[in-house]
Design a protein around this motif. Structure first.
Motif, PDB file in Angstrom:
ATOM      1  N   VAL A 345       0.835  -1.206   0.000  1.00 61.89           N
ATOM      2  CA  VAL A 345       0.000   0.000   0.000  1.00 61.89           C
ATOM      3  C   VAL A 345       0.870   1.257   0.000  1.00 61.89           C
ATOM      4  O   VAL A 345       0.635   2.194  -0.789  1.00 61.89           O
ATOM      5  CB  VAL A 345      -0.947  -0.003   1.220  1.00 61.89           C
ATOM      6  N   ILE A 346       1.876   1.292   0.855  1.00 59.86           N
ATOM      7  CA  ILE A 346       2.761   2.459   0.934  1.00 59.86           C
ATOM      8  C   ILE A 346       3.551   2.617  -0.366  1.00 59.86           C
ATOM      9  O   ILE A 346       3.795   3.743  -0.828  1.00 59.86           O
ATOM     10  CB  ILE A 346       3.709   2.331   2.142  1.00 59.86           C
ATOM     11  N   ARG A 347       3.929   1.495  -0.971  1.00 55.41           N
ATOM     12  CA  ARG A 347       4.703   1.548  -2.214  1.00 55.41           C
ATOM     13  C   ARG A 347       3.920   2.271  -3.318  1.00 55.41           C
ATOM     14  O   ARG A 347       4.513   2.985  -4.146  1.00 55.41           O
ATOM     15  CB  ARG A 347       5.070   0.138  -2.664  1.00 55.41           C
ATOM     16  N   LYS A 348       2.600   2.108  -3.330  1.00 56.17           N
ATOM     17  CA  LYS A 348       1.790   2.777  -4.339  1.00 56.17           C
ATOM     18  C   LYS A 348       1.815   4.297  -4.173  1.00 56.17           C
ATOM     19  O   LYS A 348       1.619   5.038  -5.139  1.00 56.17           O
ATOM     20  CB  LYS A 348       0.351   2.255  -4.272  1.00 56.17           C
ATOM     21  N   ASP A 349       2.029   4.755  -2.936  1.00 53.70           N
ATOM     22  CA  ASP A 349       2.137   6.194  -2.694  1.00 53.70           C
ATOM     23  C   ASP A 349       3.509   6.731  -3.075  1.00 53.70           C
ATOM     24  O   ASP A 349       3.678   7.937  -3.264  1.00 53.70           O
ATOM     25  CB  ASP A 349       1.880   6.498  -1.212  1.00 53.70           C
ATOM     26  N   VAL A 350       4.477   5.824  -3.191  1.00 53.53           N
ATOM     27  CA  VAL A 350       5.853   6.218  -3.500  1.00 53.53           C
ATOM     28  C   VAL A 350       6.172   6.059  -4.983  1.00 53.53           C
ATOM     29  O   VAL A 350       6.941   6.834  -5.552  1.00 53.53           O
ATOM     30  CB  VAL A 350       6.847   5.374  -2.656  1.00 53.53           C
ATOM     31  N   VAL A 351       5.548   5.065  -5.614  1.00 52.92           N
ATOM     32  CA  VAL A 351       5.877   4.714  -6.997  1.00 52.92           C
ATOM     33  C   VAL A 351       4.643   4.773  -7.889  1.00 52.92           C
ATOM     34  O   VAL A 351       3.583   4.243  -7.545  1.00 52.92           O
ATOM     35  CB  VAL A 351       6.473   3.286  -7.070  1.00 52.92           C
ATOM     36  N   ALA A 352       4.790   5.422  -9.039  1.00 57.21           N
ATOM     37  CA  ALA A 352       3.742   5.417 -10.065  1.00 57.21           C
ATOM     38  C   ALA A 352       4.075   4.311 -11.065  1.00 57.21           C
ATOM     39  O   ALA A 352       5.206   4.202 -11.527  1.00 57.21           O
ATOM     40  CB  ALA A 352       3.685   6.764 -10.777  1.00 57.21           C
ATOM     41  N   THR A 353       3.089   3.481 -11.381  1.00 56.77           N
ATOM     42  CA  THR A 353       3.298   2.342 -12.273  1.00 56.77           C
ATOM     43  C   THR A 353       2.435   2.471 -13.515  1.00 56.77           C
ATOM     44  O   THR A 353       1.230   2.725 -13.418  1.00 56.77           O
ATOM     45  CB  THR A 353       2.964   1.018 -11.555  1.00 56.77           C
ATOM     46  N   ILE A 354       3.083   2.312 -14.667  1.00 59.18           N
ATOM     47  CA  ILE A 354       2.375   2.356 -15.953  1.00 59.18           C
ATOM     48  C   ILE A 354       2.637   1.042 -16.674  1.00 59.18           C
ATOM     49  O   ILE A 354       3.795   0.664 -16.899  1.00 59.18           O
ATOM     50  CB  ILE A 354       2.854   3.537 -16.822  1.00 59.18           C
ATOM     51  N   GLN A 366       6.955   8.837  -7.475  1.00 55.35           N
ATOM     52  CA  GLN A 366       5.869   9.799  -7.549  1.00 55.35           C
ATOM     53  C   GLN A 366       6.434  11.226  -7.485  1.00 55.35           C
ATOM     54  O   GLN A 366       7.504  11.453  -6.914  1.00 55.35           O
ATOM     55  CB  GLN A 366       4.901   9.588  -6.386  1.00 55.35           C
ATOM     56  N   PRO A 367       5.732  12.213  -8.081  1.00 56.87           N
ATOM     57  CA  PRO A 367       6.225  13.601  -8.077  1.00 56.87           C
ATOM     58  C   PRO A 367       6.590  14.132  -6.692  1.00 56.87           C
ATOM     59  O   PRO A 367       7.560  14.885  -6.545  1.00 56.87           O
ATOM     60  CB  PRO A 367       5.045  14.378  -8.677  1.00 56.87           C
ATOM     61  N   VAL A 370       9.950  12.763  -5.937  1.00 60.73           N
ATOM     62  CA  VAL A 370      10.929  13.411  -6.820  1.00 60.73           C
ATOM     63  C   VAL A 370      11.290  14.789  -6.272  1.00 60.73           C
ATOM     64  O   VAL A 370      12.457  15.204  -6.282  1.00 60.73           O
ATOM     65  CB  VAL A 370      10.369  13.535  -8.255  1.00 60.73           C
ATOM     66  N   ALA A 371      10.281  15.503  -5.760  1.00 59.64           N
ATOM     67  CA  ALA A 371      10.524  16.834  -5.200  1.00 59.64           C
ATOM     68  C   ALA A 371      11.444  16.753  -3.981  1.00 59.64           C
ATOM     69  O   ALA A 371      12.336  17.597  -3.798  1.00 59.64           O
ATOM     70  CB  ALA A 371       9.198  17.488  -4.821  1.00 59.64           C
ATOM     71  N   LYS A 372      11.247  15.728  -3.142  1.00 59.73           N
ATOM     72  CA  LYS A 372      12.112  15.565  -1.965  1.00 59.73           C
ATOM     73  C   LYS A 372      13.530  15.184  -2.359  1.00 59.73           C
ATOM     74  O   LYS A 372      14.505  15.650  -1.775  1.00 59.73           O
ATOM     75  CB  LYS A 372      11.537  14.481  -1.042  1.00 59.73           C
ATOM     76  N   GLU A 373      13.639  14.313  -3.353  1.00 58.91           N
ATOM     77  CA  GLU A 373      14.943  13.787  -3.758  1.00 58.91           C
ATOM     78  C   GLU A 373      15.699  14.730  -4.690  1.00 58.91           C
ATOM     79  O   GLU A 373      16.914  14.617  -4.841  1.00 58.91           O
ATOM     80  CB  GLU A 373      14.756  12.441  -4.472  1.00 58.91           C
ATOM     81  N   SER A 374      14.968  15.604  -5.358  1.00 54.45           N
ATOM     82  CA  SER A 374      15.553  16.474  -6.397  1.00 54.45           C
ATOM     83  C   SER A 374      16.179  15.653  -7.523  1.00 54.45           C
ATOM     84  O   SER A 374      17.168  16.042  -8.127  1.00 54.45           O
ATOM     85  CB  SER A 374      16.610  17.425  -5.799  1.00 54.45           C
ATOM     86  N   ARG A 375      15.595  14.515  -7.781  1.00 55.04           N
ATOM     87  CA  ARG A 375      16.016  13.651  -8.896  1.00 55.04           C
ATOM     88  C   ARG A 375      14.965  12.576  -9.097  1.00 55.04           C
ATOM     89  O   ARG A 375      14.128  12.315  -8.239  1.00 55.04           O
ATOM     90  CB  ARG A 375      17.385  13.016  -8.636  1.00 55.04           C
ATOM     91  N   LYS A 376      15.033  11.931 -10.278  1.00 61.38           N
ATOM     92  CA  LYS A 376      14.104  10.841 -10.591  1.00 61.38           C
ATOM     93  C   LYS A 376      14.837   9.499 -10.516  1.00 61.38           C
ATOM     94  O   LYS A 376      16.027   9.417 -10.826  1.00 61.38           O
ATOM     95  CB  LYS A 376      13.542  11.002 -12.009  1.00 61.38           C
ATOM     96  N   VAL A 377      14.099   8.480 -10.137  1.00 56.28           N
ATOM     97  CA  VAL A 377      14.587   7.104 -10.216  1.00 56.28           C
ATOM     98  C   VAL A 377      13.462   6.286 -10.830  1.00 56.28           C
ATOM     99  O   VAL A 377      12.314   6.357 -10.376  1.00 56.28           O
ATOM    100  CB  VAL A 377      14.978   6.528  -8.838  1.00 56.28           C
ATOM    101  N   ALA A 378      13.780   5.519 -11.882  1.00 59.92           N
ATOM    102  CA  ALA A 378      12.748   4.770 -12.597  1.00 59.92           C
ATOM    103  C   ALA A 378      13.259   3.393 -12.992  1.00 59.92           C
ATOM    104  O   ALA A 378      14.474   3.171 -13.114  1.00 59.92           O
ATOM    105  CB  ALA A 378      12.298   5.547 -13.832  1.00 59.92           C
ATOM    106  N   LEU A 379      12.310   2.480 -13.178  1.00 66.01           N
ATOM    107  CA  LEU A 379      12.620   1.121 -13.625  1.00 66.01           C
ATOM    108  C   LEU A 379      11.752   0.792 -14.827  1.00 66.01           C
ATOM    109  O   LEU A 379      10.521   0.905 -14.768  1.00 66.01           O
ATOM    110  CB  LEU A 379      12.339   0.108 -12.505  1.00 66.01           C
TER     111      LEU A 379
END
Length: 406
Positions: A345-354, A366-367, A370-379
Motif C-alpha cells: 500500500v505504501i509503495r503505491k504512494d511512492v511509486v507510479a506504475t504504468i 511519484q512527483p 521526486v521533489a524531496k529527492e531532487s532527482r528521478k529514479v525509474a525502472l
C-alpha cells in the motif's frame, strides 16, 4: 557343470547397473566439485567475469572505426591515461546533427592522426554526451555495441564516448575493480577537459558496465558532482548474488547445493576477488537513475534490477517482512501478510506504475518523492529484449524523455 539360476542373472544385471549409475554420480559430483574449485580460483574468476581475452585473436583495427559500420570521419580514436598511468583506448563518436554539418568526404587520415579530434571540444558544447561503459567480452568495436552508438547519435542526437577498460582491446594492464573504476573516471575527466559540463554527461552502463557506472556515479556524488544521470541496462545487484543464482548450461544450479554445507557459502564469499556490489552503492548515488531490464534476459535475472530499484525506494518503505520458517503458526503468517500488505500500500504512494501492454512495465518515483529527492529514479521492465536490451527503440525513448534529450 553347474547351471546358473535365473536369480543370479538378475543380480548380475542389477550389479552392473548399480556400478554404472554410481560412476555417473561420481562423475557428476567430480565435475561439480571442479566447477566450484574453479569459481574460487582468482585467475578463473577474472577471466570469467571480465572475459576480456575472448577477442584477442580478432585483430581489431581501432584506427578504422568505419570497418565496424560507423560513418567515415564520424569517430575519433583516442588514447587516455588513467590515474595510475595505465593507457587505455577510446572512441569519440560525433552526434548525427554535428557530423552532418561537417564537410564530406572527411579529410584524409593516412597517419591516423584523426584531424577531426580538434572538433571534440566544439561537439560537446552543441550536444549532450553519453559516456558508454560496456559489458564483459569483446571491445568497443563489437558489433552489438556499434549499433548502439549509431542509435544514440541518431535517435538521441547525442555524442557517444566509449572506453575499453584495462585489459580489453588495445588498452594496457589487467582488469580489477579499482582499475576499471579508474578507467571510467579517466573517461569522465577527459570529457570535462574538453569543456563538457557535468550536466551534459549521461553515464550509461550495460551488464558489467552497470557496476562500473554505479562506482563512477557514487564517486562523483561524494565530490558534489551531479551528472545528467545514470542509466543501468541489464544490471546485477552484486557478483555474490549473481553467482548464487547462476545455472550451469542454463539448468544446473552452481552454488545452491553448497548452501546445505555449513560455512561453504561464506567460503565462496571469502574467495571473491572482484567484489562488485551495486546495492551497497545505492545510498551514495545522488543523480537521476534509470534502470532497464528485460524479463527474457537469460544472462542476468530481472530480479537484480528490481532489487536495485527497491534499494532506492528503501528510505520511504517499511522493511520487507521476513517469510516465516516452517513450521509457522497462524499468528506468524497473519503478521507476515499484514506487513507485506502494508508495504504494498505504501509503495503505491511512492511509486507510479504504468503498464504498456505488450511492451513493458514502467515504474518511477511519484512527483512528491521526486521533489524531496531532487532527482528521478525509474525502472523499465520490458517483456522482450534479452540481455542486449539497448537495441530496443523503446529504451532509447525512455532515456530521451527522462534525461531531456528530446
Amino acid at each position: 557343470m553347474s547351471e546358473r539360476k535365473p536369480g543370479d542373472a538378475l543380480k548380475s544385471i542389477a550389479s552392473l547397473w548399480y556400478r554404472r549409475v554410481r560412476r555417473v554420480f561420481i562423475g557428476i559430483a567430480s565435475l561439480y566439485a571442479l566447477a566450484v574449485i574453479l569459481v574460487m580460483t582468482p585467475l578463473i574468476q577474472t577471466h570469467v567475469l571480465y572475459a576480456h581475452y575472448i577477442d584477442f585473436l580478432s585483430f581489431t583495427k581501432f584506427n578504422h572505426p568505419e570497418h565496424y559500420g560507423l560513418a567515415p570521419g564520424k569517430t575519433v580514436n583516442l588514447r587516455l591515461t588513467s590515474a595510475d598511468n595505465t593507457s587505455i583506448g577510446a572512441w569519440f563518436v560525433f552526434s548525427d546533427p554535428f557530423y552532418q554539418q561537417l564537410p564530406y568526404p572527411p579529410p584524409a587520415n593516412r597517419d591516423f592522426s584523426f584531424p577531426r579530434q580538434e572538433l571534440i571540444s566544439t561537439a560537446v558544447k552543441q550536444a549532450p554526451t553519453i559516456l558508454f561503459l560496456h559489458g564483459n567480452t569483446g571491445t568497443r568495436a563489437h558489433h552489438l555495441r556499434t549499433v548502439l552508438y549509431t542509435a544514440f547519435t541518431a535517435r538521441l542526437k547525442a555524442n557517444v564516448f566509449v572506453i575499453d577498460y584495462r585489459g580489453f582491446g588495445d588498452s594496457e594492464g589487467h582488469p580489477t575493480v579499482h582499475g576499471v573504476s579508474q578507467d571510467a573516471r579517466a573517461g569522465w575527466d577527459y570529457l570535462i577537459s574538453q569543456g563538457t559540463k557535468p550536466e551534459d554527461i549521461l553515464i550509461l552502463g550495460h551488464s558489467l558496465g552497470t557496476a562500473i557506472a554505479a562506482l563512477l556515479s557514487a564517486e562523483l556524488s561524494s565530490e558534489g558532482i551531479r551528472p545528467r544521470g545514470t542509466v543501468l541496462m541489464s544490471p546485477f545487484s552484486s557478483v555474490r548474488t549473481l553467482i548464487d543464482q547462476y545455472y550451469l548450461f542454463g539448468c544446473l544450479p552452481l552454488l545452491k547445493p553448497l548452501s546445505l554445507i555449513p560455512l561453504a557459502p561464506r567460503m565462496i564469499s571469502w574467495s571473491l576477488v572482484h567484489r562488485f556490489d551495486t546495492l551497497t552503492l545505492v545510498p551514495g548515488i545522488k543523480s537521476s537513475v534509470l534502470i532497464v531490464h528485460a524479463d527474457d534476459d537469460k544472462d542476468i535475472p530481472v530480479s537484480h534490477a528490481s532489487a536495485i530499484f527497491d534499494a532506492f525506494l528503501q528510505p520511504y518503505l517499511p522493511s520487507s517482512p521476513r517469510f516465516p520458517e516452517n513450521p509457522f503458526s497462524h499468528q506468524e503468517w497473519d503478521n507476515y501478510t499484514a506487513q507485506d500488505t502494508l508495504r504494498t500500500v505504501i509503495r503505491k504512494d511512492v511509486v507510479a506504475t504504468i503498464n504498456v501492454e505488450g511492451y513493458a512495465v514502467y515504474e518511477e518515483m511519484q512527483p512528491s518523492v521526486v521533489a524531496k529527492e531532487s532527482r528521478k529514479v525509474a525502472l523499465l521492465r520490458t517483456e522482450r529484449g534479452g540481455h542486449d536490451i539497448g537495441r530496443v527503440e523503446g529504451v532509447h525513448d525512455a532515456i530521451g524523455h527522462m534525461f531531456n534529450f528530446y
